[in-house]
Scaffold this motif. Structure first.
Motif, PDB file in Angstrom:
ATOM      1  N   THR A   1       0.790  -1.230   0.000  1.00 20.41           N
ATOM      2  CA  THR A   1       0.000   0.000   0.000  1.00 20.41           C
ATOM      3  C   THR A   1       0.823   1.281   0.000  1.00 20.41           C
ATOM      4  OG1 THR A   1      -0.159  -0.060   2.413  1.00 20.41           O
ATOM      5  CG2 THR A   1      -1.942  -1.103   1.172  1.00 20.41           C
ATOM      6  N   GLU A   2       2.098   1.183   0.409  1.00 22.85           N
ATOM      7  CA  GLU A   2       2.932   2.396   0.435  1.00 22.85           C
ATOM      8  C   GLU A   2       4.407   2.039   0.348  1.00 22.85           C
ATOM      9  OE1 GLU A   2       4.045   5.919   3.555  1.00 22.85           O
ATOM     10  OE2 GLU A   2       1.923   5.391   3.379  1.00 22.85           O
ATOM     11  N   GLU A   3       5.138   2.816  -0.440  1.00 23.81           N
ATOM     12  CA  GLU A   3       6.596   2.669  -0.541  1.00 23.81           C
ATOM     13  C   GLU A   3       7.209   4.054  -0.661  1.00 23.81           C
ATOM     14  OE1 GLU A   3       8.566  -0.184  -2.946  1.00 23.81           O
ATOM     15  OE2 GLU A   3       6.810  -1.478  -3.073  1.00 23.81           O
ATOM     16  N   THR A   4       8.494   4.133  -0.388  1.00 23.47           N
ATOM     17  CA  THR A   4       9.234   5.378  -0.539  1.00 23.47           C
ATOM     18  C   THR A   4      10.302   5.176  -1.606  1.00 23.47           C
ATOM     19  OG1 THR A   4       8.888   5.952   1.785  1.00 23.47           O
ATOM     20  CG2 THR A   4      10.663   7.101   0.625  1.00 23.47           C
TER      21      THR A   4
ATOM     22  N   LEU B   1      10.047  10.373  -2.364  1.00 21.73           N
ATOM     23  CA  LEU B   1       8.696  10.362  -2.905  1.00 21.73           C
ATOM     24  C   LEU B   1       7.919   9.246  -2.223  1.00 21.73           C
ATOM     25  CD1 LEU B   1       9.541  10.683  -6.704  1.00 21.73           C
ATOM     26  CD2 LEU B   1       8.968  12.511  -5.104  1.00 21.73           C
ATOM     27  N   LYS B   2       6.788   9.564  -1.653  1.00 26.34           N
ATOM     28  CA  LYS B   2       5.912   8.563  -1.060  1.00 26.34           C
ATOM     29  C   LYS B   2       4.953   8.088  -2.152  1.00 26.34           C
ATOM     30  CE  LYS B   2       7.300   8.952   3.198  1.00 26.34           C
ATOM     31  NZ  LYS B   2       7.913   7.892   3.938  1.00 26.34           N
ATOM     32  N   VAL B   3       4.931   6.790  -2.372  1.00 23.15           N
ATOM     33  CA  VAL B   3       4.069   6.199  -3.393  1.00 23.15           C
ATOM     34  C   VAL B   3       3.001   5.401  -2.666  1.00 23.15           C
ATOM     35  CG1 VAL B   3       3.969   4.725  -5.414  1.00 23.15           C
ATOM     36  CG2 VAL B   3       6.041   6.035  -4.951  1.00 23.15           C
ATOM     37  N   ILE B   4       1.729   5.728  -2.916  1.00 29.63           N
ATOM     38  CA  ILE B   4       0.635   5.034  -2.254  1.00 29.63           C
ATOM     39  C   ILE B   4      -0.256   4.356  -3.291  1.00 29.63           C
ATOM     40  CG2 ILE B   4       0.611   6.411  -0.152  1.00 29.63           C
ATOM     41  CD1 ILE B   4      -1.579   8.134  -1.368  1.00 29.63           C
ATOM     42  N   HIS B   5      -0.718   3.171  -2.956  1.00 28.74           N
ATOM     43  CA  HIS B   5      -1.602   2.403  -3.834  1.00 28.74           C
ATOM     44  C   HIS B   5      -3.020   2.926  -3.641  1.00 28.74           C
ATOM     45  CE1 HIS B   5      -3.760  -1.604  -4.719  1.00 28.74           C
ATOM     46  NE2 HIS B   5      -3.495  -0.993  -5.860  1.00 28.74           N
ATOM     47  N   ILE B   6      -3.598   3.478  -4.712  1.00 29.39           N
ATOM     48  CA  ILE B   6      -4.968   3.987  -4.671  1.00 29.39           C
ATOM     49  C   ILE B   6      -5.715   3.470  -5.901  1.00 29.39           C
ATOM     50  CG2 ILE B   6      -4.707   6.006  -3.179  1.00 29.39           C
ATOM     51  CD1 ILE B   6      -4.137   7.711  -5.591  1.00 29.39           C
ATOM     52  N   PRO B   7      -6.128   2.199  -5.859  1.00 27.83           N
ATOM     53  CA  PRO B   7      -6.781   1.603  -7.016  1.00 27.83           C
ATOM     54  C   PRO B   7      -8.004   2.403  -7.434  1.00 27.83           C
ATOM     55  CG  PRO B   7      -7.103   0.250  -5.054  1.00 27.83           C
ATOM     56  CD  PRO B   7      -6.140   1.328  -4.696  1.00 27.83           C
TER      57      PRO B   7
ATOM     58  N   GLY C   1      -0.608   6.930  -6.359  1.00 27.70           N
ATOM     59  CA  GLY C   1      -0.427   8.359  -6.171  1.00 27.70           C
ATOM     60  C   GLY C   1       0.970   8.569  -5.636  1.00 27.70           C
ATOM     61  N   VAL C   2       1.591   9.653  -6.012  1.00 31.86           N
ATOM     62  CA  VAL C   2       2.933   9.983  -5.548  1.00 31.86           C
ATOM     63  C   VAL C   2       2.863  11.351  -4.900  1.00 31.86           C
ATOM     64  CG1 VAL C   2       5.325  10.376  -6.243  1.00 31.86           C
ATOM     65  CG2 VAL C   2       3.942   8.672  -7.467  1.00 31.86           C
TER      66      VAL C   2
ATOM     67  N   CYS D   1       0.612  13.777  -7.035  1.00 29.03           N
ATOM     68  CA  CYS D   1       0.338  13.416  -8.426  1.00 29.03           C
ATOM     69  C   CYS D   1      -0.341  12.058  -8.396  1.00 29.03           C
ATOM     70  CB  CYS D   1       1.628  13.316  -9.236  1.00 29.03           C
ATOM     71  SG  CYS D   1       2.562  14.844  -9.275  1.00 29.03           S
ATOM     72  N   ARG D   2      -1.404  11.897  -9.161  1.00 30.57           N
ATOM     73  CA  ARG D   2      -2.102  10.623  -9.218  1.00 30.57           C
ATOM     74  C   ARG D   2      -1.871  10.020 -10.583  1.00 30.57           C
ATOM     75  NH1 ARG D   2      -5.913   7.362 -10.253  1.00 30.57           N
ATOM     76  NH2 ARG D   2      -7.467   6.496  -8.911  1.00 30.57           N
ATOM     77  N   TYR D   3      -1.535   8.733 -10.609  1.00 33.68           N
ATOM     78  CA  TYR D   3      -1.270   8.036 -11.863  1.00 33.68           C
ATOM     79  C   TYR D   3      -2.176   6.840 -11.942  1.00 33.68           C
ATOM     80  CZ  TYR D   3       2.821  10.944 -12.068  1.00 33.68           C
ATOM     81  OH  TYR D   3       3.643  12.022 -12.129  1.00 33.68           O
ATOM     82  N   PRO D   4      -2.560   6.351 -13.090  1.00 37.38           N
ATOM     83  CA  PRO D   4      -2.111   6.755 -14.410  1.00 37.38           C
ATOM     84  C   PRO D   4      -2.710   8.100 -14.802  1.00 37.38           C
ATOM     85  CG  PRO D   4      -3.745   5.062 -14.632  1.00 37.38           C
ATOM     86  CD  PRO D   4      -3.494   5.243 -13.153  1.00 37.38           C
ATOM     87  N   ARG D   5      -1.982   8.778 -15.614  1.00 33.46           N
ATOM     88  CA  ARG D   5      -2.350  10.125 -15.986  1.00 33.46           C
ATOM     89  C   ARG D   5      -2.572  10.264 -17.481  1.00 33.46           C
ATOM     90  NH1 ARG D   5       1.367  15.304 -14.619  1.00 33.46           N
ATOM     91  NH2 ARG D   5       0.072  16.835 -15.601  1.00 33.46           N
ATOM     92  N   ALA D   6      -1.570   9.962 -18.281  1.00 28.06           N
ATOM     93  CA  ALA D   6      -1.673  10.174 -19.725  1.00 28.06           C
ATOM     94  C   ALA D   6      -2.458   9.066 -20.405  1.00 28.06           C
ATOM     95  CB  ALA D   6      -0.281  10.267 -20.338  1.00 28.06           C
TER      96      ALA D   6
END
Length: 90
Positions: free
Chosen positions: A38-41, A49-55, A63-64, A74-79
């Motif tokens: 659910t979360e990594e750095t 950068l904190k990366v969180i899993h937001i299905p 999200g980063v 920033c929320r991904y996917p974006r493009a």
């Protein structure tokens, strides 16, 4: 390429990708860093950068966020449905 483990197969094979859904061509690519849980750095230059899993949009949406005086999210996917691009904040 950085992606959550739940999106890795679609990125690397194209099966189940947004391109398949929309009927457009897609060039599969290798995921270099697989995020789990659910979360990594991730260290990027001098920033963590904190990366969180937001299905949501995809099973592995992430999200980063960065705390640099002001919190930036920033929320991904974006493009596109299976695209994650991280640029250097160094």
């Amino acid at each position: 390429m950085i992606a959550h483990e739940l999106d890795t197969e679609a990125i690397e094979t194209g099966i189940g990708s947004g391109a398949e859904y929309y009927g457009v061509s897609y060039q599969p690519c290798k995921v270099d860093v697989i995020l789990r849980g659910t979360e990594e750095t991730l260290r990027c230059g001098r920033h963590d950068l904190k990366v969180i899993h937001i299905p949501g949009h995809t099973p592995g949406s992430i999200g980063v966020y960065l705390d640099a005086g002001t919190r930036i999210l920033c929320r991904y996917p974006r493009a596109s449905p299976w695209h994650f691009l991280m640029t250097s904040f160094a």
